[in-house]
Design an enzyme around this catalytic site. Structure first.
Site, PDB file in Angstrom:
ATOM      1  N   ASP A 110     -58.223  20.111  77.825  1.00  0.00           N
ATOM      2  CA  ASP A 110     -58.370  19.980  76.379  1.00  0.00           C
ATOM      3  C   ASP A 110     -59.116  20.727  76.144  1.00  0.00           C
ATOM      4  O   ASP A 110     -59.330  21.391  77.225  1.00  0.00           O
ATOM      5  CB  ASP A 110     -59.262  18.459  76.199  1.00  0.00           C
TER       6      ASP A 110
HETATM    7  C1  BGC Z   1     -59.608  16.784  71.404  1.00  0.00           C
HETATM    8  C2  BGC Z   1     -57.512  17.273  71.786  1.00  0.00           C
HETATM    9  C3  BGC Z   1     -57.248  18.009  70.742  1.00  0.00           C
HETATM   10  C4  BGC Z   1     -57.525  19.291  70.233  1.00  0.00           C
HETATM   11  C5  BGC Z   1     -57.141  20.881  69.845  1.00  0.00           C
HETATM   12  C6  BGC Z   1     -59.796  18.607  70.842  1.00  0.00           C
HETATM   13  O1  BGC Z   1     -61.296  18.856  71.452  1.00  0.00           O
HETATM   14  O2  BGC Z   1     -60.064  15.918  72.259  1.00  0.00           O
HETATM   15  O3  BGC Z   1     -57.059  16.045  71.309  1.00  0.00           O
HETATM   16  O4  BGC Z   1     -56.032  18.444  70.711  1.00  0.00           O
HETATM   17  O5  BGC Z   1     -59.391  19.323  70.753  1.00  0.00           O
HETATM   18  O6  BGC Z   1     -57.370  20.678  68.630  1.00  0.00           O
END
Ligand code: BGC
Length: 743
Positions: free
Chosen positions: A269
């Site tokens: 993530d």
């Molecule tokens: C989120 C993810 C997301 C990623 C990219 C993160 O803060 O938890 O679900 O895909 O950002 O935007």
């Protein structure tokens, strides 16, 4: 090879066999143009051999936001193969607008509402449409779906997740992923694993037993990996039993790859974990969004021997394999013109099937053209979706008021007072942001009319409609407060006034819940005659609400998550960190003390009455269940029965099959969902024969003492019904001897 030359089929097949993704569509439709043919014909192994250490390290560290599609969340670096653009979901494609341009995409209903449809074919079509939009904007990998479990009713991202039940979450996710990938775009189920709250999400340590982990929290991932073969998995921010998920070898290598056979890439993530070297070692192949600093750290680690080159090669090779499947690698010429018109219709269809009728005492459907007084700011600031990376940028959002005006005679004095009020409080610009971008509408007082005015509206209208809204989003959890889990004072006052005045004149009161997750309903539901739950239904919100209220849509959604009677009843509320706060301000640990007793598994086993149970949902018609047969054949149980529409409206029914296990060595929940089927549209008098199969293996619980999946011998009860507590038919089958499976 010259640009525009088609790749030989064998070269394509090789990469498809690696992940066994749907081939036909891509093979038929992609125009393959090649710029550096030599590199493209090389196998991933050959490419890897030709790479320097610096190149390998660059391949495993990404960029963010993306450069080729600037509003997208991230991108891999181009090293021997073109970069891959990654972009968010899951309620539709999210590409953030830049100063220069916007990437409009369809806002589909949120995943909780998709799960409420229980219609796998429909969810697959939604996935396909989202995949097509991603493809046409030059996105290679779609960062969704989210398949964490609705453990805690107030988790801020629950709307992005499907259900409290692992089977429903897993099979809906599998349908969604199949859809996305059939468009030639990779999907990324996330957040792996046990990321069920937003508070302190980047440091929190989820402490959970191996049994609960495997049966509840890992199960949806296991199902989606085995059934849909996603190209990627996103590891979660949190720690799992003491180790960051992105640095957890047991999770990412032993379970995901060795046990389940996953062979795509694992990406972090955004900014997860605290040690990139451990991430690569654990089997987290791609570090997102990455930075040059991380590149340097990894290089140094290899030079010092803290990370072996073979560990790095392993991740680089996986990325090369997936890259060779990607549209960018294939030189796909995207149009920048997804078919938004066709997808708007699909967004309507999906939301229509996800509407859940919670209560109806003769109030609905309303007669088209009848006179209605509509209360609540939500008729104007209708919520299409939630906030954070899961929000969307549609070209249009249809409000509830707009659509009610098309189907009913709206009390204009009242609605225009709300319009004026909302415009005054929000301003046009902010309102537009709520519709088309990301903006948090601070709850407004709802009781803008006096009781005398309500009395007047009750006099000259046939029914009252009250719209209640709740929004939540990434990075924050909902609150156990008035205005969130509970009604605000002004909402309660409004419901009380409207109920008094309309009921005194024998006129019904209907509440429309345009909400992100469960709220408390027991203290006020007796004041109203009907409750229509429309979740966050996407851009066609208004059309769906109006059509469901007048019966053009016969509600056929069922709850994928329990509505508790009150907070102390919630199983997650009993964990020390949760009780009585939600969760406390600065938790470092969250203990899943309830074990496998999540959602209905808890309510049913411990005799706690919910407000509306898992699987619940009314219809304008009635269904009967008949002729159950249960037959054990080898390693399967075959269940068949008929569903008959015995009412007077055409409708669809979600038939659910629960299994109650015999008492044995392991504690078992009272019952568990093991199969389900949504019927086709049945006309009054029509019936459908439903035939379902349950694998004996899927009856197993995880026995921690022996580290095996165990199906215990004895008599199992098969319970077929319209909800988890509305069982219509029962049968049994017997398992003669204990059966054990290795994980
Ligand atoms: C989120 C993810 C997301 C990623 C990219 C993160 O803060 O938890 O679900 O895909 O950002 O935007």
């Amino acid at each position: 090879m010259a640009p525009g030359v088609k790749l030989p089929l064998t070269a394509l097949k090789r990469s498809f066999y690696i992940l066994n993704t749907p081939t036909a569509y891509i093979l038929l439709t992609l125009r393959l143009s090649v710029t550096s043919g030599e590199a493209k014909l090389a196998s991933p192994e050959q490419l890897l051999k030709s790479m320097t250490l610096e190149e390998k390290v660059s391949l495993v560290v990404g960029w963010g936001p993306a450069r080729r599609v600037p509003g997208a969340a991230g991108e891999t670096r181009p090293v021997k193969v073109p970069s891959m653009v990654t972009s968010d979901g899951p309620s539709g494609l999210r590409i953030e607008p830049t100063k220069e341009r916007k990437w409009y995409a369809t806002a589909f209903p949120v995943p909780t509402m998709l799960a409420s449809t229980w219609n796998l074919e429909l969810v697959e079509r939604v996935g396909r449409a989202i995949g097509e939009e991603a493809r046409e904007y030059g996105v290679d990998i779609f960062l969704a779906p989210g398949i964490n479990i609705h453990r805690h009713p107030l988790c801020g991202r629950n709307f992005e997740y499907f259900s409290e039940d692992p089977l429903l979450s897993g099979v809906v996710a599998a349908a969604y992923v199949k859809g996305v990938q059939s468009a030639g775009v990779g999907a990324t189920p996330k957040h792996f694993a046990a990321n069920e709250q937003e508070t302190n999400r980047v440091i929190i340590d989820t402490v959970v037993s191996e049994r609960a982990l495997r049966e509840i929290y890992l199960k949806p991932f296991e199902i989606v990996v085995k059934e849909a073969k996603p190209w990627a998995i996103m590891s979660a921010y949190n720690k799992l039993n003491g180790k960051y998920c992105s640095q957890n070898e047991w999770l990412l290598t032993k379970v995901l790859r060795e046990e389940w056979g996953f062979n795509g890439i694992v990406m972090t993530d955004w900014g997860a974990g605290d040690n990139p070297v451990e991430q690569i070692k654990a089997g987290n192949d791609l570090i997102m969004p990455g930075s040059d600093e991380i590149v340097t750290k990894l290089l140094e680690a290899v030079k010092k021997g803290a990370l072996s080159e073979s560990e790095l090669d392993r991740s680089a090779l996986r990325i090369l394999r997936v890259a060779q499947l990607s549209l960018s690698y294939r030189g796909y010429r995207y149009s920048n013109q997804p078919n938004l018109e066709a997808h708007a219709q699909l967004a309507y269809e999906a939301a229509a099937e996800g509407v859940v009728l919670l209560k109806n005492e003769g109030a609905l459907p309303l007669k088209e053209g009848s006179r209605v007084a509509v209360f609540g700011t939500g008729q104007i600031e209708t919520l299409k979706g939630g906030m954070g990376s899961g929000h969307t940028h549609p070209k249009r959002v249809v409000t509830i008021l707009e659509s009610l005006r098309e189907r009913l005679k709206v009390e204009e004095e009242l609605s225009s007072a709300y319009e004026k009020y909302v415009l005054e409080k929000r301003g046009r610009e902010f309102l537009e942001k709520i519709y088309y971008e990301e903006a948090y509408p601070e709850p407004l007082p709802q009781d803008i009319v006096s009781e005398e005015q309500v009395a007047k509206f009750a006099e000259r209208n046939d029914a009252a409609i009250i719209v209640i809204t709740r929004i939540s989003g990434e990075g924050w959890d909902r609150r156990l407060e008035k205005g969130d889990f509970y009604l605000s004072n002004s909402e309660r006052k409004l419901i009380e006034m409207v109920s008094r005045q309309f009921r005194a004149k024998g006129k019904p009161v209907v509440v429309v819940l345009n909400i992100c997750g469960p709220i408390e309903v027991v203290s006020w539901r007796d004041l109203v005659d009907a409750i229509l739950l429309v979740w966050l239904p996407g851009q066609e919100a208004g059309r769906v609400v109006a059509d469901a209220l007048v019966g053009r849509i016969n509600p056929s959604g069922k709850l994928p998550t329990t509505f508790p009677r009150d907070w102390p009843d919630v199983p997650a509320a009993k964990s020390p960190e949760c009780y009585p706060g939600v969760p406390p301000e600065n938790p470092r640990v969250v203990r899943y003390c309830e074990g496998v007793y999540v959602g209905y598994r808890y309510y049913d086993t411990f005799g706690v009455e919910p407000a509306y149970e898992f699987g619940f949902g009314l219809s304008y018609t009635k269904f009967e269940y008949r002729n159950l047969t249960v037959e054990k054949a080898g390693d399967k149980v075959k269940v068949s029965f008929e569903v008959v529409n015995v009412g007077s409206y055409p409708g669809k029914e979600v038939a659910q099959v629960y299994v109650k296990a015999p008492r044995g060595k392991l504690d078992k929940p009272f019952q568990e969902l093991k199969a389900f089927k949504k019927t086709r549209l049945l006309k009054p008098g029509e019936s459908e024969k439903i035939e379902l199969e349950i694998n004996i293996r899927d009856l197993a619980s995880f026995d921690e003492s022996e580290k095996v999946w165990l199906v215990e011998k004895g008599t199992y009860e098969v319970k077929v019904g319209a909800s988890s507590r509305n069982i219509r038919l029962t049968g049994t089958f017997t398992v003669e001897n204990d059966i054990k499976f290795k994980p």
